[in-house]
Design a protein around this motif. Structure first.
Motif, PDB file in Angstrom:
ATOM      1  N   PHE A 151     -76.217  49.102 -54.471  1.00 12.30           N
ATOM      2  CA  PHE A 151     -75.510  47.896 -53.351  1.00 12.30           C
ATOM      3  C   PHE A 151     -74.871  49.096 -52.624  1.00 12.30           C
ATOM      4  N   ASP A 152     -74.835  50.325 -52.244  1.00 16.99           N
ATOM      5  CA  ASP A 152     -74.554  51.124 -51.346  1.00 16.99           C
ATOM      6  C   ASP A 152     -75.291  51.013 -50.225  1.00 16.99           C
ATOM      7  N   GLN A 153     -76.459  50.559 -50.419  1.00 21.79           N
ATOM      8  CA  GLN A 153     -77.728  50.458 -49.440  1.00 21.79           C
ATOM      9  C   GLN A 153     -77.674  48.946 -48.801  1.00 21.79           C
ATOM     10  N   ALA A 154     -76.535  48.262 -49.185  1.00 23.71           N
ATOM     11  CA  ALA A 154     -76.735  46.771 -49.050  1.00 23.71           C
ATOM     12  C   ALA A 154     -76.626  46.580 -47.412  1.00 23.71           C
ATOM     13  N   ARG A 155     -76.913  45.384 -46.659  1.00 24.59           N
ATOM     14  CA  ARG A 155     -76.852  45.257 -45.328  1.00 24.59           C
ATOM     15  C   ARG A 155     -75.386  45.220 -44.825  1.00 24.59           C
ATOM     16  N   ILE A 156     -74.550  44.575 -45.686  1.00 24.78           N
ATOM     17  CA  ILE A 156     -73.065  44.724 -45.406  1.00 24.78           C
ATOM     18  C   ILE A 156     -72.461  45.994 -46.006  1.00 24.78           C
ATOM     19  N   PRO A 157     -72.036  46.686 -45.088  1.00 26.24           N
ATOM     20  CA  PRO A 157     -71.507  48.059 -45.518  1.00 26.24           C
ATOM     21  C   PRO A 157     -70.297  47.793 -46.461  1.00 26.24           C
ATOM     22  N   MET A 158     -70.041  48.822 -47.296  1.00 25.17           N
ATOM     23  CA  MET A 158     -68.849  48.630 -48.355  1.00 25.17           C
ATOM     24  C   MET A 158     -67.836  48.569 -47.717  1.00 25.17           C
ATOM     25  N   GLN A 159     -67.555  49.595 -46.689  1.00 23.93           N
ATOM     26  CA  GLN A 159     -66.109  49.515 -46.065  1.00 23.93           C
ATOM     27  C   GLN A 159     -65.777  48.488 -45.678  1.00 23.93           C
ATOM     28  N   PHE A 160     -66.930  47.704 -44.942  1.00 26.65           N
ATOM     29  CA  PHE A 160     -66.680  46.284 -44.333  1.00 26.65           C
ATOM     30  C   PHE A 160     -66.123  45.357 -45.273  1.00 26.65           C
ATOM     31  N   LEU A 161     -66.809  45.325 -46.385  1.00 28.12           N
ATOM     32  CA  LEU A 161     -66.215  44.229 -47.645  1.00 28.12           C
ATOM     33  C   LEU A 161     -64.921  44.480 -47.820  1.00 28.12           C
ATOM     34  N   ALA A 162     -64.558  45.946 -48.039  1.00 28.59           N
ATOM     35  CA  ALA A 162     -63.271  46.460 -48.448  1.00 28.59           C
ATOM     36  C   ALA A 162     -62.067  46.014 -47.398  1.00 28.59           C
ATOM     37  N   ASN A 163     -62.466  46.200 -46.108  1.00 31.49           N
ATOM     38  CA  ASN A 163     -61.432  45.729 -45.240  1.00 31.49           C
ATOM     39  C   ASN A 163     -61.123  44.146 -45.252  1.00 31.49           C
ATOM     40  N   LEU A 164     -62.408  43.268 -45.505  1.00 27.09           N
ATOM     41  CA  LEU A 164     -62.178  41.938 -45.763  1.00 27.09           C
ATOM     42  C   LEU A 164     -61.592  41.366 -46.891  1.00 27.09           C
ATOM     43  N   LEU A 165     -61.672  42.226 -48.134  1.00 21.75           N
ATOM     44  CA  LEU A 165     -61.196  41.564 -49.369  1.00 21.75           C
ATOM     45  C   LEU A 165     -60.331  42.562 -50.040  1.00 21.75           C
ATOM     46  N   SER A 166     -59.774  43.448 -49.649  1.00 19.54           N
ATOM     47  CA  SER A 166     -59.089  44.496 -50.547  1.00 19.54           C
ATOM     48  C   SER A 166     -58.196  45.485 -49.757  1.00 19.54           C
ATOM     49  N   ALA A 167     -58.106  45.045 -48.537  1.00 12.72           N
ATOM     50  CA  ALA A 167     -56.872  45.896 -47.435  1.00 12.72           C
ATOM     51  C   ALA A 167     -57.823  47.284 -47.413  1.00 12.72           C
ATOM     52  N   GLY A 168     -58.923  47.435 -47.545  1.00 11.94           N
ATOM     53  CA  GLY A 168     -59.578  48.681 -47.090  1.00 11.94           C
ATOM     54  C   GLY A 168     -59.896  49.629 -48.270  1.00 11.94           C
ATOM     55  N   ASN A 169     -59.500  49.153 -49.580  1.00 15.09           N
ATOM     56  CA  ASN A 169     -59.616  49.802 -51.153  1.00 15.09           C
ATOM     57  C   ASN A 169     -60.843  49.445 -51.599  1.00 15.09           C
ATOM     58  N   GLU A 170     -62.033  50.576 -51.404  1.00 19.17           N
ATOM     59  CA  GLU A 170     -63.260  50.425 -51.975  1.00 19.17           C
ATOM     60  C   GLU A 170     -63.244  50.120 -53.373  1.00 19.17           C
ATOM     61  N   SER A 171     -62.409  50.543 -54.149  1.00 18.21           N
ATOM     62  CA  SER A 171     -62.620  50.821 -55.495  1.00 18.21           C
ATOM     63  C   SER A 171     -62.523  49.340 -55.985  1.00 18.21           C
ATOM     64  N   HIS A 172     -61.726  48.348 -55.715  1.00 19.63           N
ATOM     65  CA  HIS A 172     -61.903  47.025 -56.275  1.00 19.63           C
ATOM     66  C   HIS A 172     -63.150  46.206 -55.732  1.00 19.63           C
ATOM     67  N   VAL A 173     -63.710  46.456 -54.745  1.00 21.27           N
ATOM     68  CA  VAL A 173     -65.087  45.784 -54.245  1.00 21.27           C
ATOM     69  C   VAL A 173     -66.341  46.376 -55.066  1.00 21.27           C
ATOM     70  N   ARG A 174     -66.157  47.812 -55.510  1.00 21.48           N
ATOM     71  CA  ARG A 174     -67.073  48.258 -56.504  1.00 21.48           C
ATOM     72  C   ARG A 174     -66.956  47.957 -57.697  1.00 21.48           C
ATOM     73  N   TYR A 175     -65.672  47.666 -58.248  1.00 20.35           N
ATOM     74  CA  TYR A 175     -65.611  47.280 -59.596  1.00 20.35           C
ATOM     75  C   TYR A 175     -66.360  45.788 -59.741  1.00 20.35           C
ATOM     76  N   ALA A 176     -66.150  44.859 -58.679  1.00 20.96           N
ATOM     77  CA  ALA A 176     -66.753  43.628 -58.905  1.00 20.96           C
ATOM     78  C   ALA A 176     -67.930  43.598 -58.655  1.00 20.96           C
ATOM     79  N   LEU A 177     -68.541  44.461 -57.787  1.00 25.72           N
ATOM     80  CA  LEU A 177     -69.971  44.366 -57.742  1.00 25.72           C
ATOM     81  C   LEU A 177     -70.767  45.013 -58.862  1.00 25.72           C
ATOM     82  N   LYS A 178     -70.074  46.194 -59.239  1.00 29.71           N
ATOM     83  CA  LYS A 178     -70.749  46.650 -60.650  1.00 29.71           C
ATOM     84  C   LYS A 178     -70.733  45.908 -61.690  1.00 29.71           C
ATOM     85  N   LYS A 179     -69.799  45.225 -61.848  1.00 25.16           N
ATOM     86  CA  LYS A 179     -69.510  43.918 -63.062  1.00 25.16           C
ATOM     87  C   LYS A 179     -70.625  43.071 -62.728  1.00 25.16           C
TER      88      LYS A 179
END
Length: 266
Positions: A151-179
């Protein structure tokens, strides 16, 4: 939406006249993808100030810490002491939102960096990977290969999702996507068989997920009924303070349904 009768754009009011009678909002019926869930969350209001003062990296975890376990006897006692009815507590115990946010940790609050403490949550999407068109072979080539690519190669950049959903903290988004990815692998191993069960179970472990939890996530996400998605009791309007007031005299009041009138002024 645009109201053609009034000629004005109107915001969502969560269909509160429907909710008061125990009916689901209209959007729950019109959503063809069945992606909307509504449930009760019990939270500790005394923690709001402290939570809002946390740094951006701590906000998501602090926000989740505000949400109380509805099965905890102490929480149940405190809820009843504060006038919360048993049907509300029972709905909180069956809340699909509680599972996504608190138990599974795969739903995140939008733009929590504004400290509005939203009780609205989104599950990060698993979007297609980036691709390019090869003019020489007249084909489309993905930048990542495999049944379920990185998912690091997804069309929506990881940092964009983090800025949208976790105040820029990528670890929370990565945890959700990994699960989410682990659940997909596990279900693919069960139903199709082109992925080895040993590899799927290993991925579940790496994603902090068990086979039982994966089945729960799969069922509530893919096989849920309307009753699974919408778990909220009718409102007790007979106990709301607004019912004892002249509506014209208190038209400018906040209208949040508090049992005591909020104090204003210095």
């Amino acid at each position: 939406y645009y109201n053609w009768q009034t000629g004005k754009s109107e915001k969502c009011i969560l269909c509160f006249p429907r909710l008061e009678s125990g009916q689901a909002p209209a959007c729950f019926h019109s959503c063809v993808g069945r992606i909307r869930y509504l449930g009760v969350l019990l939270y500790d209001a005394d923690m709001i100030d402290d939570t809002a003062g946390k740094s951006d990296n701590e906000l998501v975890d602090a926000h989740r810490d505000m949400i109380m376990d509805p099965n905890d006897p102490k929480v149940i006692t405190a809820a009843r002491t504060n006038g919360i009815h048993d049907d509300v507590i029972k709905s909180a115990q069956k809340s699909p939102v509680y599972k996504y946010v608190k138990e599974w940790g795969i739903a995140l609050p939008p733009h929590i960096e504004y400290r509005t403490m939203p009780m609205l949550f989104y599950v990060p999407p698993m979007v297609p990977v980036l691709a390019s068109f090869d003019k020489d072979t007249d084909t489309v080539k993905n930048m990542a290969e495999g049944i379920f690519p990185d998912f690091d190669q997804a069309r929506i950049p990881m940092q964009f999702l983090a800025n949208l959903l976790s105040a820029g903290n990528e670890s929370h988004v990565r945890y959700a996507l990994k699960k989410e990815m682990a659940v997909r692998h596990y279900r693919r191993a069960l139903t199709v068989g082109d992925i080895g069960m040993e590899a799927a179970q290993k991925m579940l472990v790496e994603a902090d997920c068990t086979a039982e939890e994966a089945e729960e996530i799969y069922k509530l996400t893919s096989l849920c009924t309307f009753q699974d998605r919408f778990v909220i009791p009718p409102a007790h309007r007979e106990e709301a303070i607004q019912m004892t007031r002249d509506p014209l005299e208190y038209k400018q009041a906040v209208g949040f349904g508090f049992r005591e009138e909020p104090k204003r002024g210095a």
